[in-house]
Design a protein around this motif. Structure first.
Motif, PDB file in Angstrom:
ATOM      1  N   LYS A  47       0.810  -1.331  -0.043  1.00 59.64           N
ATOM      2  CA  LYS A  47       0.049  -0.048   0.022  1.00 59.64           C
ATOM      3  C   LYS A  47       1.074   1.260  -0.157  1.00 59.64           C
ATOM      4  CE  LYS A  47      -4.053  -2.051   0.390  1.00 59.64           C
ATOM      5  NZ  LYS A  47      -5.224  -1.840  -0.963  1.00 59.64           N
ATOM      6  N   ILE A  48       0.430   2.273  -0.624  1.00 58.63           N
ATOM      7  CA  ILE A  48       1.412   3.417  -0.849  1.00 58.63           C
ATOM      8  C   ILE A  48       1.089   4.409   0.324  1.00 58.63           C
ATOM      9  CG2 ILE A  48       1.441   5.651  -1.702  1.00 58.63           C
ATOM     10  CD1 ILE A  48       0.984   4.317  -4.594  1.00 58.63           C
ATOM     11  N   VAL A  49       2.350   4.843   0.788  1.00 61.43           N
ATOM     12  CA  VAL A  49       2.641   5.599   1.834  1.00 61.43           C
ATOM     13  C   VAL A  49       3.131   6.979   1.276  1.00 61.43           C
ATOM     14  CG1 VAL A  49       4.054   6.090   3.991  1.00 61.43           C
ATOM     15  CG2 VAL A  49       3.463   3.728   3.539  1.00 61.43           C
ATOM     16  N   ARG A  50       2.424   8.048   1.753  1.00 64.06           N
ATOM     17  CA  ARG A  50       2.705   9.271   1.222  1.00 64.06           C
ATOM     18  C   ARG A  50       3.312  10.247   2.304  1.00 64.06           C
ATOM     19  NH1 ARG A  50      -1.552   7.424  -1.718  1.00 64.06           N
ATOM     20  NH2 ARG A  50      -1.384   7.882  -4.132  1.00 64.06           N
ATOM     21  N   LEU A  51       4.361  11.088   2.157  1.00 65.90           N
ATOM     22  CA  LEU A  51       4.926  11.765   3.365  1.00 65.90           C
ATOM     23  C   LEU A  51       5.280  12.998   2.449  1.00 65.90           C
ATOM     24  CD1 LEU A  51       6.849   9.255   5.547  1.00 65.90           C
ATOM     25  CD2 LEU A  51       4.663  10.291   6.245  1.00 65.90           C
ATOM     26  N   THR A  52       5.328  14.126   3.277  1.00 64.35           N
ATOM     27  CA  THR A  52       5.890  15.417   2.804  1.00 64.35           C
ATOM     28  C   THR A  52       6.734  16.091   3.955  1.00 64.35           C
ATOM     29  OG1 THR A  52       3.905  15.500   1.373  1.00 64.35           O
ATOM     30  CG2 THR A  52       5.177  17.766   1.728  1.00 64.35           C
ATOM     31  N   ALA A  53       7.721  16.810   3.538  1.00 64.10           N
ATOM     32  CA  ALA A  53       8.777  17.247   4.384  1.00 64.10           C
ATOM     33  C   ALA A  53       8.445  18.747   4.132  1.00 64.10           C
ATOM     34  CB  ALA A  53      10.100  16.963   4.212  1.00 64.10           C
ATOM     35  N   THR A  54       8.410  19.645   5.242  1.00 63.57           N
ATOM     36  CA  THR A  54       8.449  21.107   5.293  1.00 63.57           C
ATOM     37  C   THR A  54       9.780  21.462   5.754  1.00 63.57           C
ATOM     38  OG1 THR A  54       5.958  21.318   5.688  1.00 63.57           O
ATOM     39  CG2 THR A  54       7.434  23.153   5.963  1.00 63.57           C
ATOM     40  N   VAL A  55      10.578  22.224   4.966  1.00 56.99           N
ATOM     41  CA  VAL A  55      11.822  22.650   5.209  1.00 56.99           C
ATOM     42  C   VAL A  55      11.955  24.382   5.175  1.00 56.99           C
ATOM     43  CG1 VAL A  55      14.256  22.741   4.108  1.00 56.99           C
ATOM     44  CG2 VAL A  55      12.824  20.776   3.783  1.00 56.99           C
ATOM     45  N   LYS A  56      12.276  24.755   6.372  1.00 57.26           N
ATOM     46  CA  LYS A  56      12.599  26.103   6.467  1.00 57.26           C
ATOM     47  C   LYS A  56      14.197  26.275   6.103  1.00 57.26           C
ATOM     48  CE  LYS A  56       9.143  27.144   9.886  1.00 57.26           C
ATOM     49  NZ  LYS A  56       8.820  27.287  11.230  1.00 57.26           N
ATOM     50  N   ASN A  57      14.587  27.529   5.981  1.00 52.93           N
ATOM     51  CA  ASN A  57      15.753  28.090   5.802  1.00 52.93           C
ATOM     52  C   ASN A  57      16.399  27.089   4.219  1.00 52.93           C
ATOM     53  OD1 ASN A  57      15.976  29.433   8.042  1.00 52.93           O
ATOM     54  ND2 ASN A  57      16.791  27.534   9.076  1.00 52.93           N
ATOM     55  N   GLU A  58      15.686  27.092   3.560  1.00 56.18           N
ATOM     56  CA  GLU A  58      15.886  26.398   2.329  1.00 56.18           C
ATOM     57  C   GLU A  58      16.237  27.407   1.066  1.00 56.18           C
ATOM     58  OE1 GLU A  58      13.254  24.087  -1.343  1.00 56.18           O
ATOM     59  OE2 GLU A  58      12.160  24.360   0.505  1.00 56.18           O
ATOM     60  N   ASP A  71      19.278   2.541   1.254  1.00 58.49           N
ATOM     61  CA  ASP A  71      18.609   2.826   0.038  1.00 58.49           C
ATOM     62  C   ASP A  71      18.214   4.264   0.100  1.00 58.49           C
ATOM     63  OD1 ASP A  71      19.506   0.274  -0.746  1.00 58.49           O
ATOM     64  OD2 ASP A  71      17.598  -0.490  -0.225  1.00 58.49           O
ATOM     65  N   THR A  72      18.506   4.921  -1.037  1.00 58.26           N
ATOM     66  CA  THR A  72      17.970   6.060  -1.299  1.00 58.26           C
ATOM     67  C   THR A  72      16.569   5.893  -2.190  1.00 58.26           C
ATOM     68  OG1 THR A  72      19.928   7.563  -1.117  1.00 58.26           O
ATOM     69  CG2 THR A  72      18.273   8.356  -2.499  1.00 58.26           C
ATOM     70  N   ILE A  73      15.488   6.401  -1.703  1.00 56.98           N
ATOM     71  CA  ILE A  73      14.408   6.019  -2.500  1.00 56.98           C
ATOM     72  C   ILE A  73      13.639   7.366  -2.916  1.00 56.98           C
ATOM     73  CG2 ILE A  73      13.882   3.778  -1.267  1.00 56.98           C
ATOM     74  CD1 ILE A  73      12.154   5.552   0.813  1.00 56.98           C
ATOM     75  N   ALA A  74      14.045   8.407  -2.663  1.00 56.71           N
ATOM     76  CA  ALA A  74      13.460   9.812  -3.354  1.00 56.71           C
ATOM     77  C   ALA A  74      14.524  10.993  -3.047  1.00 56.71           C
ATOM     78  CB  ALA A  74      12.368  10.068  -2.866  1.00 56.71           C
ATOM     79  N   THR A  75      14.488  11.785  -4.080  1.00 54.75           N
ATOM     80  CA  THR A  75      15.340  13.060  -3.947  1.00 54.75           C
ATOM     81  C   THR A  75      14.438  14.096  -3.865  1.00 54.75           C
ATOM     82  OG1 THR A  75      15.809  13.167  -6.277  1.00 54.75           O
ATOM     83  CG2 THR A  75      17.303  11.946  -4.705  1.00 54.75           C
ATOM     84  N   THR A  76      13.250  14.109  -3.311  1.00 55.96           N
ATOM     85  CA  THR A  76      12.450  15.260  -3.340  1.00 55.96           C
ATOM     86  C   THR A  76      11.958  15.453  -2.108  1.00 55.96           C
ATOM     87  OG1 THR A  76      10.395  14.261  -3.768  1.00 55.96           O
ATOM     88  CG2 THR A  76      11.703  15.035  -5.852  1.00 55.96           C
ATOM     89  N   LYS A  77      11.108  16.451  -1.531  1.00 58.37           N
ATOM     90  CA  LYS A  77      10.581  16.751  -0.347  1.00 58.37           C
ATOM     91  C   LYS A  77       9.341  15.821  -0.218  1.00 58.37           C
ATOM     92  CE  LYS A  77      10.369  21.269  -0.814  1.00 58.37           C
ATOM     93  NZ  LYS A  77       9.936  22.786  -0.616  1.00 58.37           N
ATOM     94  N   GLU A  78       8.673  15.245  -1.172  1.00 58.27           N
ATOM     95  CA  GLU A  78       7.492  14.425  -1.266  1.00 58.27           C
ATOM     96  C   GLU A  78       8.023  13.058  -1.401  1.00 58.27           C
ATOM     97  OE1 GLU A  78       7.629  17.123  -3.384  1.00 58.27           O
ATOM     98  OE2 GLU A  78       6.766  18.404  -2.127  1.00 58.27           O
ATOM     99  N   LEU A  79       7.507  12.144  -0.511  1.00 62.82           N
ATOM    100  CA  LEU A  79       7.778  10.712  -0.743  1.00 62.82           C
ATOM    101  C   LEU A  79       6.684  10.012  -0.954  1.00 62.82           C
ATOM    102  CD1 LEU A  79       9.843   8.083  -0.195  1.00 62.82           C
ATOM    103  CD2 LEU A  79       9.225   8.055   1.917  1.00 62.82           C
ATOM    104  N   VAL A  80       6.646   8.951  -2.193  1.00 57.61           N
ATOM    105  CA  VAL A  80       5.603   8.089  -2.350  1.00 57.61           C
ATOM    106  C   VAL A  80       6.360   6.752  -2.549  1.00 57.61           C
ATOM    107  CG1 VAL A  80       3.659   7.345  -3.999  1.00 57.61           C
ATOM    108  CG2 VAL A  80       4.343   9.957  -3.729  1.00 57.61           C
TER     109      VAL A  80
END
Length: 389
Positions: A47-58, A71-80
């Protein structure tokens, strides 16, 4: 020692450059939060897990990573992401800039789901004209598009075959779980009725439920099979079929007893070609889907039919060899070459994409060809097998 004084204008330029460089350099490390429930995420496997990071001082130079173990599974703030097996895991989000980095760990508890290894739903079904239209599945007077889609779903759930007809005919299927994209592994097989020297290859498109609404309204990605980059493959091929008068005077081929109407269903394409789909002596029911209007059009990738030949020279022995890989109804179901990797998926520009998995699969008949008494090349589908289960 001799000293040279800089003009005031030159000194101003140097100072400005120095200030600009200082302002572009981050002065503080990123500050990160992740929208995970307190205590972590609970989910089922596949089942798909969806997470989003909020970054300050970006800043423009801030890098993002999601990791599962090493393992690196994503290179964005959003993860699916989807897990194949039950267990306890840790997902780590990392934001890094020149001043430092911030990590946030998200514990994930994955329980084992119980799933059907097959099609759970048919969202859409429309065959192009073909000799088994109205038989696979059975059409009855009054059946409309919704009813025929429901019949196609019933057939596939039962392991029975559906007929996609000539070029373009399609089915859109869904599952009760996500077929997970396991790196370097084969993902699924689409079941058909191919056998030695007889392939009726279908183009495969895949999508995952990006917006989470359970509907196949997300971006589609084509499985780049062995012929994807062939100069003989036609992108955006479009064909239109015209509904015939079933009571028309037939024009049989007097030299070939199996063709009972050689001007049965008229078609034309966007390559400047036109012709007719013939009726054969073995199937006398209407070939054009009777629940549709005066014409139907299909657009998609078309494969070459150059390998489809009459080896007898007299219309008695046709062969349609399989392509090396990447298509439905191309190799026998038990043949390893029938297996598909999700990692073969590409976007509309032909760029390889990394998908978390597949929630929807669309198949359309990929060739426009006829073989005398055998009728048209028409992809058949009897199910989908998730190779992770």
């Amino acid at each position: 020692m001799k000293h040279t004084l800089l003009p005031i204008s030159a000194l101003a330029v140097l100072l400005a450059g120095s200030c600009s460089k200082s302002e572009d350099t981050p002065v503080t490390a990123p500050d990160v939060t992740v929208n995970a429930p307190q205590g972590g995420v609970s989910t089922a496997n596949m089942k798909i897990v969806r997470l989003t990071a909020t970054v300050k001082n970006e800043s423009a130079g801030t890098a993002f990573l999601w990791k599962a173990g090493n393992d690196t599974i994503a290179t964005t703030k959003e993860l699916v992401h989807a897990f194949t097996k039950a267990g306890e895991y840790t997902l780590t989000f990392i934001a890094k800039n020149a001043a430092g980095e911030k990590r946030v760990d998200v514990p994930v508890k994955v329980t084992a789901g119980t799933y059907t290894n097959g099609v759970a739903r048919v969202f859409d079904y429309l065959p192009a004209p073909g000799q088994f239209v109205h038989d696979l599945p059975k059409w009855e007077t009054g059946d409309d598009q919704a009813k025929m889609t429901a019949k196609a779903e019933e057939s596939l759930k039962s392991g029975n075959m559906i007929h996609l007809g000539g070029f373009g005919g399609y089915v859109v299927m869904g599952f009760d779980h996500t077929i997970v994209n396991v790196p370097d592994s084969f993902s699924f097989t689409i079941l058909g009725n191919a056998f030695a020297n007889w392939a009726e290859p279908g183009i495969i498109q895949v999508a995952y439920d990006a917006n989470g609404n359970g509907q196949p309204d997300d971006e589609w990605f084509e499985i780049a099979g062995s012929e994807y980059n062939s100069p003989k493959t036609i992108r955006d091929y479009k064909i239109t079929y015209y509904k015939p008068d079933e009571n028309k005077v037939r024009t049989p081929n007097n030299d070939y007893q199996y063709l009972t109407d050689t001007t049965y269903i008229r078609w034309k394409d966007n390559q400047g070609k036109s012709g007719y789909l013939s009726r054969n002596s073995f199937h006398n029911q209407p070939y054009y889907p009777q629940w549709k209007g005066d014409s139907i059009s299909f657009t998609g990738t078309r494969l070459t039919d150059e390998n489809f030949i009459d080896k007898s020279g007299s219309g008695t022995f046709f062969v349609s060899p399989a392509f090396p890989f990447g298509y439905a109804d191309n190799w026998g179901n038990a043949d390893d070459r029938a297996r598909i990797k999700i990692s073969w998926a590409v976007d509309k520009k032909g760029t390889s994409v990394r998908l978390p998995g597949v929630d929807f699969i669309r198949v359309h008949t990929g060739m426009r060809a006829e073989g005398g008494w055998l009728g048209e090349i028409s992809t058949e589908v009897s199910g989908v097998k998730d190779l992770n289960l």
